[in-house]
Design a protein around this motif. Structure first.
Motif, PDB file in Angstrom:
ATOM      1  N   GLU A   1       0.830  -1.208   0.000  1.00 40.71           N
ATOM      2  CA  GLU A   1       0.000   0.000   0.000  1.00 40.71           C
ATOM      3  C   GLU A   1       0.868   1.263   0.000  1.00 40.71           C
ATOM      4  OE1 GLU A   1      -2.903   2.344   3.139  1.00 40.71           O
ATOM      5  OE2 GLU A   1      -2.900   0.147   3.161  1.00 40.71           O
ATOM      6  N   ILE A   2       1.882   1.286   0.849  1.00 38.04           N
ATOM      7  CA  ILE A   2       2.761   2.468   0.945  1.00 38.04           C
ATOM      8  C   ILE A   2       3.511   2.694  -0.362  1.00 38.04           C
ATOM      9  CG2 ILE A   2       4.811   3.390   2.105  1.00 38.04           C
ATOM     10  CD1 ILE A   2       3.784   1.817   4.619  1.00 38.04           C
ATOM     11  N   LEU A   3       4.045   1.623  -0.923  1.00 39.71           N
ATOM     12  CA  LEU A   3       4.789   1.752  -2.176  1.00 39.71           C
ATOM     13  C   LEU A   3       3.866   2.158  -3.328  1.00 39.71           C
ATOM     14  CD1 LEU A   3       7.226  -1.292  -1.943  1.00 39.71           C
ATOM     15  CD2 LEU A   3       7.702   1.121  -1.472  1.00 39.71           C
ATOM     16  N   SER A   4       2.647   1.631  -3.317  1.00 46.04           N
ATOM     17  CA  SER A   4       1.691   1.989  -4.366  1.00 46.04           C
ATOM     18  C   SER A   4       1.343   3.468  -4.300  1.00 46.04           C
ATOM     19  CB  SER A   4       0.420   1.138  -4.238  1.00 46.04           C
ATOM     20  OG  SER A   4       0.708  -0.236  -4.402  1.00 46.04           O
ATOM     21  N   GLU A   5       1.166   3.982  -3.093  1.00 47.36           N
ATOM     22  CA  GLU A   5       0.870   5.407  -2.920  1.00 47.36           C
ATOM     23  C   GLU A   5       2.044   6.270  -3.373  1.00 47.36           C
ATOM     24  OE1 GLU A   5      -0.151   5.743   1.177  1.00 47.36           O
ATOM     25  OE2 GLU A   5      -2.210   4.975   0.879  1.00 47.36           O
ATOM     26  N   ALA A   6       3.259   5.699  -3.326  1.00 44.04           N
ATOM     27  CA  ALA A   6       4.454   6.429  -3.774  1.00 44.04           C
ATOM     28  C   ALA A   6       4.656   6.329  -5.283  1.00 44.04           C
ATOM     29  CB  ALA A   6       5.681   5.894  -3.045  1.00 44.04           C
ATOM     30  N   GLY A   7       3.773   5.595  -5.963  1.00 46.98           N
ATOM     31  CA  GLY A   7       3.866   5.509  -7.419  1.00 46.98           C
ATOM     32  C   GLY A   7       4.469   4.230  -7.955  1.00 46.98           C
ATOM     33  N   VAL A   8       4.756   3.261  -7.063  1.00 53.08           N
ATOM     34  CA  VAL A   8       5.322   1.985  -7.504  1.00 53.08           C
ATOM     35  C   VAL A   8       4.183   1.004  -7.764  1.00 53.08           C
ATOM     36  CG1 VAL A   8       6.839   0.051  -6.947  1.00 53.08           C
ATOM     37  CG2 VAL A   8       7.403   2.358  -6.126  1.00 53.08           C
ATOM     38  N   ARG A   9       4.131   0.469  -8.956  1.00 50.94           N
ATOM     39  CA  ARG A   9       3.149  -0.562  -9.264  1.00 50.94           C
ATOM     40  C   ARG A   9       3.768  -1.906  -8.906  1.00 50.94           C
ATOM     41  NH1 ARG A   9      -1.350  -0.191 -12.602  1.00 50.94           N
ATOM     42  NH2 ARG A   9      -2.299  -2.208 -13.110  1.00 50.94           N
ATOM     43  N   VAL A  10       3.294  -2.520  -7.838  1.00 47.49           N
ATOM     44  CA  VAL A  10       3.854  -3.777  -7.353  1.00 47.49           C
ATOM     45  C   VAL A  10       3.175  -4.939  -8.080  1.00 47.49           C
ATOM     46  CG1 VAL A  10       4.274  -5.233  -5.355  1.00 47.49           C
ATOM     47  CG2 VAL A  10       4.355  -2.743  -5.108  1.00 47.49           C
TER      48      VAL A  10
END
Length: 237
Positions: A81-90
């Motif tokens: 969730e945190i990485l996705s909010e930072a723009g990383v598509r996991v």
């Protein structure tokens, strides 16, 4: 397309400010950043927040997969969730398209290579271990199968071939990757495959059909590529 790829960042609570100058160098030099797992050191929420801040200097698309370290503390959903909010598509068995290039990602798993690949025989624990490797291979295959373009890129954490783990102690080869991950790369040919995990492995190798595979573990890139810009840059013609 200019691709930047790196894995094994192992961000800790003390990492704040250390990666930002490295990522800032990608400005004008890369069109996409691939993150190949072990993005955090213990899978902690605080570590994920720090990495998100370090990545904030980038304005290019970012795709990533998780590694074994990212699972350690049991906060995978929050880390994603945190990485996705930072723009990383996991990616976890998912695919994503940027222009006419398709990306498929999965964590992968261990199990060994070639004739030494562990088979599903004997104790239930062994069968469960092998099932995990098979499931991760199927995730990668499904992601690749959804891509209908000619140019495809695969990103993993675990190695799909033995050549890129050579340099590590031979005793731990089976824990660094699995040949089962190579099979989808042959059924659905890719231009390149990237992985991390093998900190003392080799920079690159090829699958049985000649596909280039790059080991982009940051500790390896620091030693053998560049201590100042430990990120692999590859141009897709």
């Amino acid at each position: 397309m200019r691709i930047a790829a790196v894995g094994d960042l192992h961000v800790t609570k003390e990492s704040s400010g250390r990666l930002r100058p490295i990522f800032a160098q990608l400005e004008g030099r890369a069109d996409v950043l691939l993150l190949c797992g072990d993005l955090t050191d213990y899978g902690l929420v605080e570590e994920a927040h720090i990495l998100a801040r370090e990545l904030s200097v980038l304005k290019i698309p970012m795709l990533g997969v998780l590694g074994n370290h990212d699972f350690e503390s049991g906060h995978v959903d929050k880390v994603v969730e945190i990485l996705s909010e930072a723009g990383v598509r996991v990616l976890d068995g998912d695919s994503h398209e940027i222009g006419d290039v398709g990306f498929a990602g999965a964590k992968g798993f261990a199990g060994g290579f070639g004739r030494g690949t562990l088979g599903p025989w004997g104790e239930p624990a062994v069968k469960s271990f092998v099932k995990e490797a098979l499931d991760e291979s199927l995730k990668l295959e499904s992601a690749l199968a959804r891509l209908r373009m000619d140019r495809r890129i695969a990103l993993l954490h675990y190695a799909p071939i033995k050549a890129t783990v050579e340099g590590e102690p031979a005793e731990i080869y089976p824990f660094l990757g699995c040949s089962r991950l190579e099979e989808p790369l042959e059924r659905y040919p890719v231009s390149f495959a990237f992985h991390g995990h093998a900190h003392r492995g080799s920079l690159e190798g090829r699958t049985r059909v000649g596909t280039p595979v790059y080991n982009v573990a940051m500790p390896l890139l620091r030693r053998q590529l560049s201590p100042d810009l430990p990120i692999r840059l590859v141009e897709l013609e």
